[in-house]
Design a protein around this motif. Structure first.
Motif, PDB file in Angstrom:
ATOM      1  N   MET A   1       0.838  -1.197   0.000  1.00 49.00           N
ATOM      2  CA  MET A   1       0.000   0.000   0.000  1.00 49.00           C
ATOM      3  C   MET A   1       0.879   1.255   0.000  1.00 49.00           C
ATOM      4  O   MET A   1       0.588   2.226  -0.692  1.00 49.00           O
ATOM      5  CB  MET A   1      -0.916   0.003   1.227  1.00 49.00           C
ATOM      6  CG  MET A   1      -1.793   1.242   1.337  1.00 49.00           C
ATOM      7  SD  MET A   1      -2.878   1.228   2.780  1.00 49.00           S
ATOM      8  CE  MET A   1      -1.707   1.390   4.111  1.00 49.00           C
ATOM      9  N   GLU A   2       1.955   1.217   0.748  1.00 51.05           N
ATOM     10  CA  GLU A   2       2.848   2.368   0.833  1.00 51.05           C
ATOM     11  C   GLU A   2       3.657   2.553  -0.448  1.00 51.05           C
ATOM     12  O   GLU A   2       3.855   3.673  -0.902  1.00 51.05           O
ATOM     13  CB  GLU A   2       3.784   2.203   2.033  1.00 51.05           C
ATOM     14  CG  GLU A   2       3.031   2.225   3.355  1.00 51.05           C
ATOM     15  CD  GLU A   2       3.876   1.775   4.542  1.00 51.05           C
ATOM     16  OE1 GLU A   2       5.070   1.457   4.364  1.00 51.05           O
ATOM     17  OE2 GLU A   2       3.318   1.736   5.647  1.00 51.05           O
ATOM     18  N   ARG A   3       4.111   1.455  -1.048  1.00 56.70           N
ATOM     19  CA  ARG A   3       4.979   1.529  -2.227  1.00 56.70           C
ATOM     20  C   ARG A   3       4.213   1.577  -3.547  1.00 56.70           C
ATOM     21  O   ARG A   3       4.718   2.095  -4.532  1.00 56.70           O
ATOM     22  CB  ARG A   3       5.932   0.348  -2.246  1.00 56.70           C
ATOM     23  CG  ARG A   3       6.913   0.395  -1.111  1.00 56.70           C
ATOM     24  CD  ARG A   3       7.896  -0.724  -1.203  1.00 56.70           C
ATOM     25  NE  ARG A   3       8.857  -0.606  -0.113  1.00 56.70           N
ATOM     26  CZ  ARG A   3       9.797  -1.469   0.131  1.00 56.70           C
ATOM     27  NH1 ARG A   3       9.938  -2.515  -0.643  1.00 56.70           N
ATOM     28  NH2 ARG A   3      10.607  -1.301   1.141  1.00 56.70           N
TER      29      ARG A   3
ATOM     30  N   VAL B   1      -6.023  -1.099   8.008  1.00 55.51           N
ATOM     31  CA  VAL B   1      -4.561  -0.987   8.023  1.00 55.51           C
ATOM     32  C   VAL B   1      -3.951  -1.116   6.631  1.00 55.51           C
ATOM     33  O   VAL B   1      -3.010  -0.407   6.293  1.00 55.51           O
ATOM     34  CB  VAL B   1      -3.954  -2.050   8.976  1.00 55.51           C
ATOM     35  CG1 VAL B   1      -2.461  -2.153   8.838  1.00 55.51           C
ATOM     36  CG2 VAL B   1      -4.317  -1.732  10.411  1.00 55.51           C
ATOM     37  N   ALA B   2      -4.475  -2.019   5.812  1.00 52.95           N
ATOM     38  CA  ALA B   2      -3.895  -2.266   4.490  1.00 52.95           C
ATOM     39  C   ALA B   2      -4.700  -1.614   3.367  1.00 52.95           C
ATOM     40  O   ALA B   2      -4.381  -1.798   2.195  1.00 52.95           O
ATOM     41  CB  ALA B   2      -3.770  -3.763   4.242  1.00 52.95           C
ATOM     42  N   GLY B   3      -5.742  -0.861   3.705  1.00 56.36           N
ATOM     43  CA  GLY B   3      -6.555  -0.223   2.674  1.00 56.36           C
ATOM     44  C   GLY B   3      -7.128  -1.236   1.700  1.00 56.36           C
ATOM     45  O   GLY B   3      -7.082  -1.044   0.492  1.00 56.36           O
ATOM     46  N   LEU B   4      -7.676  -2.321   2.244  1.00 56.06           N
ATOM     47  CA  LEU B   4      -8.164  -3.415   1.408  1.00 56.06           C
ATOM     48  C   LEU B   4      -9.445  -3.044   0.664  1.00 56.06           C
ATOM     49  O   LEU B   4     -10.308  -2.362   1.198  1.00 56.06           O
ATOM     50  CB  LEU B   4      -8.452  -4.657   2.251  1.00 56.06           C
ATOM     51  CG  LEU B   4      -7.294  -5.276   3.015  1.00 56.06           C
ATOM     52  CD1 LEU B   4      -7.773  -6.489   3.800  1.00 56.06           C
ATOM     53  CD2 LEU B   4      -6.146  -5.646   2.090  1.00 56.06           C
ATOM     54  N   SER B   5      -9.554  -3.556  -0.548  1.00 59.34           N
ATOM     55  CA  SER B   5     -10.804  -3.469  -1.297  1.00 59.34           C
ATOM     56  C   SER B   5     -11.775  -4.520  -0.779  1.00 59.34           C
ATOM     57  O   SER B   5     -12.983  -4.329  -0.829  1.00 59.34           O
ATOM     58  CB  SER B   5     -10.560  -3.694  -2.784  1.00 59.34           C
ATOM     59  OG  SER B   5      -9.771  -2.668  -3.313  1.00 59.34           O
ATOM     60  N   ALA B   6     -11.222  -5.657  -0.314  1.00 59.22           N
ATOM     61  CA  ALA B   6     -12.064  -6.730   0.208  1.00 59.22           C
ATOM     62  C   ALA B   6     -11.217  -7.707   1.012  1.00 59.22           C
ATOM     63  O   ALA B   6     -10.011  -7.820   0.809  1.00 59.22           O
ATOM     64  CB  ALA B   6     -12.753  -7.481  -0.928  1.00 59.22           C
TER      65      ALA B   6
END
Length: 129
Positions: free
Chosen positions: A75-77, A101-106
């Motif tokens: 997510m950061e890179r 935390v990980a900005g998940l779509s699902a």
């Protein structure tokens, strides 16, 4: 390329379970360009070589880094890549935390049906089913 001349969305599949990975590849390769990694280290190398539209990652992975940690780093890179986590661990707190935390779509619960996975991939990039 698709029959209509469109480029297929690219997916980096991070899954160490070979039969499951092969089923995903077999089922979805007509719509998606899929590259598979069996470890976070291998996935990191593939991701360093080119961008992917979707990162589809199992949570429990061999090696030092788990799937969620890999997706946080990705997510950061690579913030433009959509991130989806697959897990067999039914822990509502972990799932809620992971999405944030990980900005998940699902977060896809195992076992899943391939139609469900296809739908989640389509939704993650705004692709019509």
């Amino acid at each position: 390329m698709t029959a209509e001349g469109r480029q297929r969305p690219s997916v980096l599949l991070l899954e160490d379970d070979t039969p499951l990975a092969e089923m995903i590849l077999l089922t979805l390769s007509d719509e998606f360009e899929i590259e598979r990694a069996a470890s976070a280290e291998e996935a990191r190398m593939l991701l360093g070589a080119r961008p992917f539209d979707i990162l589809l990652c199992d949570h429990m992975m061999p090696g030092k880094q788990q799937g969620l940690e890999f997706l946080v780093e990705a997510m950061e890179r690579h913030p433009k890549s959509r991130r989806l986590l697959m897990t067999g661990y039914i822990n509502p707190d972990m799932i809620t935390r992971s999405i944030t935390v990980a900005g998940l779509s699902a977060c896809i619960m195992k076992p899943f049906d391939m139609r469900q996975l296809r739908r989640q991939l389509h939704e993650s990039i705004g692709m019509d089913s």
